[in-house]
Write an enzyme that holds these catalytic residues in place. Structure first.
Site, PDB file in Angstrom:
ATOM      1  N   GLU A   1      38.703 -28.430  23.062  1.00 24.26           N
ATOM      2  CA  GLU A   1      39.238 -29.574  23.853  1.00 24.26           C
ATOM      3  C   GLU A   1      39.728 -30.646  23.237  1.00 24.26           C
ATOM      4  O   GLU A   1      40.889 -31.195  23.748  1.00 24.26           O
ATOM      5  CB  GLU A   1      37.784 -30.154  24.423  1.00 24.26           C
ATOM      6  CG  GLU A   1      37.726 -30.799  25.751  1.00 24.26           C
ATOM      7  CD  GLU A   1      36.635 -31.018  26.501  1.00 24.26           C
ATOM      8  OE1 GLU A   1      35.955 -29.887  27.316  1.00 24.26           O
ATOM      9  OE2 GLU A   1      35.935 -32.106  26.339  1.00 24.26           O
TER      10      GLU A   1
ATOM     11  N   GLU B   1      43.258 -29.323  22.666  1.00 24.54           N
ATOM     12  CA  GLU B   1      43.976 -29.377  23.987  1.00 24.54           C
ATOM     13  C   GLU B   1      44.498 -30.786  24.376  1.00 24.54           C
ATOM     14  O   GLU B   1      45.576 -30.956  24.806  1.00 24.54           O
ATOM     15  CB  GLU B   1      42.799 -29.127  25.283  1.00 24.54           C
ATOM     16  CG  GLU B   1      43.659 -28.806  26.549  1.00 24.54           C
ATOM     17  CD  GLU B   1      42.622 -28.451  27.766  1.00 24.54           C
ATOM     18  OE1 GLU B   1      41.257 -28.438  27.449  1.00 24.54           O
ATOM     19  OE2 GLU B   1      43.158 -28.415  28.753  1.00 24.54           O
TER      20      GLU B   1
ATOM     21  N   CYS C   1      32.504 -29.888  30.884  1.00 27.58           N
ATOM     22  CA  CYS C   1      31.293 -29.112  30.293  1.00 27.58           C
ATOM     23  C   CYS C   1      29.991 -29.282  31.134  1.00 27.58           C
ATOM     24  O   CYS C   1      29.154 -28.479  31.195  1.00 27.58           O
ATOM     25  CB  CYS C   1      30.836 -29.598  28.810  1.00 27.58           C
ATOM     26  SG  CYS C   1      31.529 -31.170  28.316  1.00 27.58           S
TER      27      CYS C   1
ATOM     28  N   SER D   1      40.143 -30.229  31.660  1.00 27.36           N
ATOM     29  CA  SER D   1      40.126 -29.398  30.420  1.00 27.36           C
ATOM     30  C   SER D   1      39.982 -27.926  30.803  1.00 27.36           C
ATOM     31  O   SER D   1      38.929 -27.643  31.463  1.00 27.36           O
ATOM     32  CB  SER D   1      39.327 -29.976  29.317  1.00 27.36           C
ATOM     33  OG  SER D   1      39.147 -28.967  28.494  1.00 27.36           O
TER      34      SER D   1
ATOM     35  N   LYS E   1      23.863 -24.815  35.578  1.00 23.46           N
ATOM     36  CA  LYS E   1      24.371 -23.977  34.759  1.00 23.46           C
ATOM     37  C   LYS E   1      23.880 -22.430  35.162  1.00 23.46           C
ATOM     38  O   LYS E   1      24.942 -21.461  34.676  1.00 23.46           O
ATOM     39  CB  LYS E   1      23.537 -24.268  33.543  1.00 23.46           C
ATOM     40  CG  LYS E   1      24.123 -25.413  32.672  1.00 23.46           C
ATOM     41  CD  LYS E   1      25.372 -25.063  31.881  1.00 23.46           C
ATOM     42  CE  LYS E   1      25.959 -26.366  31.278  1.00 23.46           C
ATOM     43  NZ  LYS E   1      27.307 -26.376  30.668  1.00 23.46           N
TER      44      LYS E   1
ATOM     45  N   GLU F   1      27.133 -21.846  37.082  1.00 24.65           N
ATOM     46  CA  GLU F   1      28.285 -21.717  36.062  1.00 24.65           C
ATOM     47  C   GLU F   1      28.236 -20.479  35.442  1.00 24.65           C
ATOM     48  O   GLU F   1      29.260 -19.377  35.546  1.00 24.65           O
ATOM     49  CB  GLU F   1      28.167 -22.796  35.067  1.00 24.65           C
ATOM     50  CG  GLU F   1      29.278 -22.749  34.207  1.00 24.65           C
ATOM     51  CD  GLU F   1      29.117 -23.325  32.920  1.00 24.65           C
ATOM     52  OE1 GLU F   1      30.114 -24.543  32.740  1.00 24.65           O
ATOM     53  OE2 GLU F   1      28.313 -23.498  32.380  1.00 24.65           O
TER      54      GLU F   1
ATOM     55  N   GLU G   1      34.849 -15.612  36.966  1.00 24.43           N
ATOM     56  CA  GLU G   1      35.600 -15.728  35.909  1.00 24.43           C
ATOM     57  C   GLU G   1      34.784 -15.831  34.557  1.00 24.43           C
ATOM     58  O   GLU G   1      35.412 -15.799  33.367  1.00 24.43           O
ATOM     59  CB  GLU G   1      36.429 -16.756  36.109  1.00 24.43           C
ATOM     60  CG  GLU G   1      35.820 -18.460  36.361  1.00 24.43           C
ATOM     61  CD  GLU G   1      35.587 -18.542  37.645  1.00 24.43           C
ATOM     62  OE1 GLU G   1      35.348 -17.792  38.504  1.00 24.43           O
ATOM     63  OE2 GLU G   1      35.375 -19.752  37.953  1.00 24.43           O
TER      64      GLU G   1
ATOM     65  N   CYS H   1      23.222 -34.895  30.059  1.00 26.97           N
ATOM     66  CA  CYS H   1      22.270 -33.861  30.254  1.00 26.97           C
ATOM     67  C   CYS H   1      20.711 -34.305  30.099  1.00 26.97           C
ATOM     68  O   CYS H   1      20.014 -33.591  30.549  1.00 26.97           O
ATOM     69  CB  CYS H   1      22.725 -32.789  29.222  1.00 26.97           C
ATOM     70  SG  CYS H   1      24.432 -32.384  29.344  1.00 26.97           S
TER      71      CYS H   1
END
Lengths: 582, 423
Positions: A279, A282, A299, A319, A358, A361, A366, A503
């Site tokens: 990241e 990037e 994230c 990102s 999560k 996710e 993908e 979190c």
């Protein structure tokens, strides 16, 4: 604040004016029974179980919503109070499914606690249960037949997240907190952040339980089951076992996971360091090559869902780096498998996350390579505690152990991912040194720290000022996004976490977490960072080895293939077919 | 004693309700013109002297309410005319709007002057949509002649506008805070208090809510130089001064709206004004709408006044009188009333939502003759819990009929003697 005197059950106490009865009673160590009241939320005054007597008034007063006045005399222990509170409780109970033995909140349910407190013995009222609407998603389960209509879910969804996927509907006997037109959560504005699961007093909104799937994988001798643990879990798990809020339990947690039978216990912090490498680079790439800015972190899966559903036209700001959880999974099923000569199909990656999203996710199509999921099973902090409790492990008494190698080495930078501002601080530590080719002296980046909803910071990178924003809680994220949409965003880099506090306040964290508890977890996270020898992601030797042996360099073709992803523009569609043809 | 009088209804039929000019020909707006020459507090004092209590049901002294509203300092203040009139058997406000709309609006403008409000809202019951054109027309004409708008009647700084709103027909929207939520475009659910609307009401502005009948009295009181109003009513320490609009319905021959002086007997009202019963004798009489208390025919010789009705165990409430004859049993009557509340509870607070549900179920048991002593006790305790702990007036008052009926008609709740199964 002016001080005033009130009497509670004859005991005189001095409190600030503007105190509510429920708070004043707490000063005398009296907990007035309640269901809808939550210390972090706006007052709702809906359940009325906190009704108490105020001398001079025939009607009772809701202790949660009534302010004390000078000379007020409050009675919380009269027959009238008992009869009223118990009567309301019995009526709420009659409208509750009462499948306590098979409920995931058994033993940790505010309604159950009240029943025990009031000595409810048998049901005398006719049962009146509400209909159930099924939800089709991997994260959250709604059991409307257990809903006590306290409205905490509505308040957190509306006030903290600004989403309002759950709101009130109907009236009288059909009144309930539900989605628009009782649609499943996936078909609404819901981003599956799971904050509602953390405030529900009963088992009406809970996470989908995956503990049995984990147990089955462990029990399957043909599988190599590895587990990763997110940074925010180690400062929260102790809550459930009665330890003081914010206790760091990393070592005990690793021991417990080993005792549960995982073949290897790894650290998501390792993957967080890799995320920073990708990241951070990037971001530099976007700055140098006129890419789309501001770049926003990706994230937090609740946040990504929010972007897809609510700001899909701005999605290119995200990102492309995967989240630490997914980076871990991808590396486990490639680098780790290769290194150990294992078929990746035989590896089961389990994540322990402070998050319910999560689960979603990890299930994204993908997030798989050659049809093999990067992360197979996700359980929350709460589910891990259940597994430990099932196994009969005396958690508090456990000795400490270390994470396994090679995916178990993490830096202080990776650890602070667990709190709001952490990703930013970690990124700055790496980006600064990569650009300046100079050592960063002061690692603590105080502007990014704390529980303020939106934080701003600035870093000077060789004359180029990098303006940074940090937001947590989706209502704050919305403000940032509106700026971007209007083209007035002054920032280059933005960190956003869906959950309030990041979190540490995730939707999968222990119940009854208040703002104070989050602060303690945050302090604990920074304490771990401080105690780490290595506090910058790019200095993590295991990460350096990963790039040398396998990935090449950040943003390489291999890194792109494994560690980056893309997002979807989802148009929210509403089905109005129920209205008929006209 | 005079049974029916014409004080607040004196304009009925005397002018063309669609014409401001016609209203002014019979002396309309003289009260307003007079009022704006007076200090606002003096007008409130007139209302206090006339002993007017709010006519929505709560009977709060009107002059006091105006003074309190006037004392609140704020950049913007709001007056709401509660024309929701959702209380069953209550239809007096409709009559006032239909027959004397300009008088109501004149009262609202005077209220605006006294309270120093900038906006007035009329919250009209959704079912009264056919009255909208009457009110809109009156507002338009008053605005055109600068009786509404900026610097009304040339009085600098007296700016006041009127707005007309309707909800979607929920009974609970007659409750002040639910009404405000409804005007704001939200679902009509009562707010918790505090904050009280007199400090923080519509769009967070200090708000004063008044009933149609209360506001319809204002112009007449301001014009009542000889204190004729105060010649009506009961005498005594806590007397009921003046006249009252009542709506009588049920099993009577001539249901309708009547203006009566306080103090005539219930018998005078039912057998005199409303023409007596259709056939069967009286079973019960309910005062003040569905949320009101009930009495047996023993109440017939009680004078109709705030103090006498309270003493007799009922109350004036909205001014409704529902006469029920013996063709309807007490339990059937209660089931019908309960069906209304089980439909109209907003459902947000537990005592009202669940309480109304269980009372509905328990009443059905009684009707079916399968109830036990424990059911009667539950009925009692749930009704009590609702009264003391519900969030708003709906839940607090919805069991008034049940609670009084249990006292007045104990036989209706008798446990059935049931045979014992042998063998």
């Amino acid at each position: 604040m002016a001080k005033i005197n009130v009497k509670i059950n004859g005991v005189l106490i001095e409190v600030e004016s503007g105190t509510r009865i429920i708070e004043a009673a707490k000063r005398l160590n009296i907990e007035i029974p309640h269901l809808c009241y939550h210390p972090d939320q706006r007052i709702k005054a809906l359940c009325r179980i906190c009704s108490v007597e105020v001398v001079g008034s025939k009607k009772m007063s809701a202790a949660c919503s009534t302010y004390v006045w000078d000379g007020m005399e409050i009675l919380t222990n009269t027959k009238k109070v008992y009869d009223t509170q118990k009567g309301i409780l019995e009526m709420i109970l009659a409208n509750h499914k009462q499948d306590c033995l098979s409920c995931s909140r058994n033993g940790n349910c505010e309604l159950q606690n009240l029943c025990r407190r009031f000595g409810i013995q048998r049901q005398t009222l006719d049962k009146t249960i509400n209909p159930v609407y099924l939800d089709d998603n991997p994260c959250i389960e709604r059991n409307m037949d257990k809903c006590v209509k306290c409205g905490r879910c509505d308040k957190i969804c509306r006030d903290v997240q600004g989403v309002s996927a759950i709101t009130w509907a109907g009236r009288s006997e059909t009144f309930m907190f539900t989605t628009a037109y009782n649609k499943s959560l996936m078909d609404t504005d819901c981003v599956l952040c799971g904050q509602c699961t953390t405030v529900c007093p009963v088992g009406a909104i809970v996470e989908k339980d995956n503990t049995q799937t984990v147990r089955e994988a462990i029990q399957d001798s043909g599988k190599h089951v590895i587990v990763q643990v997110a940074p925010a879990v180690r400062v929260a798990l102790g809550d459930i076992f009665g330890l003081e809020k914010g206790t760091v339990v990393t070592g005990k947690m690793v021991t417990a996971l080993k005792q549960l039978g995982f073949d290897k216990v790894f650290d998501t912090v390792f993957a967080a360091d890799v995320t920073i490498m990708e990241e951070g680079n990037e971001l530099l790439d976007r700055i140098r090559n006129n890419g789309i800015l501001p770049m926003i972190t990706s994230c937090s899966p609740g946040w990504v869902n929010y972007m897809e559903k609510h700001y899909s036209d701005q999605i290119d700001h995200l990102s492309t780096a995967k989240s630490p959880q997914q980076i871990f999974g991808a590396i486990a099923k490639s680098y780790y498998a290769d290194k150990n000569n294992m078929n990746k199909k035989n590896i089961v990656t389990v994540s322990v996350m402070p998050c319910v999203t999560k689960k979603f996710e990890a299930a994204r199509p993908e997030m798989a390579t050659d049809g093999v999921r990067d992360v197979d099973i996700v359980i929350t902090t709460r589910e891990l505690a259940k597994m430990i409790q099932y196994a009969g492990i005396d958690f508090v008494a456990l000795a400490e152990s270390e994470f396994d190698s090679p995916l178990g080495e993490g830096t202080g930078a990776g650890v602070i991912f667990g709190t709001t501002g952490g990703v930013t601080e970690a990124a700055v530590r790496t980006v600064y040194e990569v650009v300046m080719e100079d050592e960063l002296e002061k690692l603590e980046f105080k502007d990014a720290r704390g529980l303020q909803g939106i934080k701003e910071a600035e870093v000077d990178l060789k004359g180029r000022k990098l303006k940074i924003a940090v937001a947590h809680g989706l209502a704050n994220a919305q403000k940032i996004m509106e700026q971007i949409k209007a083209g007035t965003s002054p920032y280059t880099f933005i960190e956003i976490m869906a959950c309030p506090g990041g979190c540490i306040g995730g939707g999968g964290q222990p119940l009854n977490t208040t703002i104070d508890g989050k602060k303690m977890r945050m302090d604990a996270i920074y304490e771990i960072d401080c105690s780490k020898k290595i506090r910058k992601s790019h200095e993590n030797p295991e990460v350096q080895k990963l790039y040398q042996e396998f990935l090449g360099k950040p943003l390489s073709e291999k890194a792109h293939e494994l560690l980056h992803t893309h997002y979807h523009k989802m148009n929210r569609r509403y089905d109005f077919s129920y209205l008929g043809e006209s | 004693m005079t049974m029916a009088v014409k004080f607040m209804t004196k304009n009925f039929g005397r002018y063309d309700i669609r014409s401001l000019a016609s209203y002014m020909e019979i002396g309309g707006l003289t009260a307003l013109k007079k009022a704006i020459q007076m200090p606002g507090a003096d007008i409130a004092a007139l209302l206090t002297a006339a002993g007017i209590k709010g006519r929505g049901g709560a009977a709060y002294p009107m002059g006091k309410k105006w003074l309190q509203a006037r004392a609140v300092k704020a950049a913007e203040k709001v007056i709401i005319c509660n024309a929701d009139e959702g209380e069953p058997c209550t239809f007096k406000d409709r009559t006032l709007i239909q027959n004397d709309p300009f008088n109501l609006l004149e009262g609202m403008i005077i209220a605006g002057y006294v309270i120093e409000a900038q906006h007035g809202y009329i919250y009209l019951r959704e079912e009264y949509s056919y009255l909208k054109s009457i009110l809109l027309n009156a507002i338009k004409q008053l605005t055109e002649k600068n009786f509404l708008g900026k610097n009304i009647l040339g009085k600098k700084g007296f700016d006041y506008e009127l707005h007309l709103c309707s909800g979607a027909g929920a009974y609970v929207c007659g409750e002040g805070t639910a009404l405000i939520e409804s005007i704001e475009g939200k679902s009509g659910r009562p707010r918790m208090k505090p904050p009280y609307i007199k400090q923080c009401g519509l769009y967070n502005h200090p708000t004063c809510v008044q009933n149609v009948e209360s506001l319809s009295l204002v112009a007449a009181i301001v014009n009542d130089e000889n204190n004729i109003y105060q010649t009506y009513g009961t005498k005594g320490e806590k007397n009921s001064i003046g006249t009252k609009l009542i709506s009588v319905a049920g099993n009577v021959k001539q249901p309708g709206v009547f203006e009566i002086p306080f103090g005539i007997t219930i018998r005078d009202i039912i057998y005199g004004l409303a023409g007596g019963l259709e056939g069967q004798p009286i079973s019960l009489i309910q005062f003040g709408g569905a949320s009101g208390k009930v009495a047996s025919k023993d109440i017939l010789d009680t004078p109709y006044s705030y103090e006498h009705l309270i003493k007799a165990g009922v109350g004036v409430g909205s001014g409704a009188i529902l006469v029920v004859d013996e063709s309807t049993s007490v339990i059937d009557f209660l089931i019908t009333t309960q069906a209304f509340f089980s439909h109209e509870s907003c459902g947000q607070c537990a005592p009202c939502r669940e309480g109304n549900r269980h009372i509905r179920l328990l009443l059905q048991k009684i009707k079916d003759g399968v109830h036990t002593q424990a059911d009667i006790e539950k009925l009692n305790s749930i009704a009590d819990i609702m009264t003391v702990s519900s969030l708003c007036g709906l839940g607090q008052a919805s069991q008034n009929a049940l609670k009084t009926a249990m006292k007045v008609f104990p036989d209706a709740f008798k446990i059935m003697e049931r045979g014992v199964k042998i063998g």
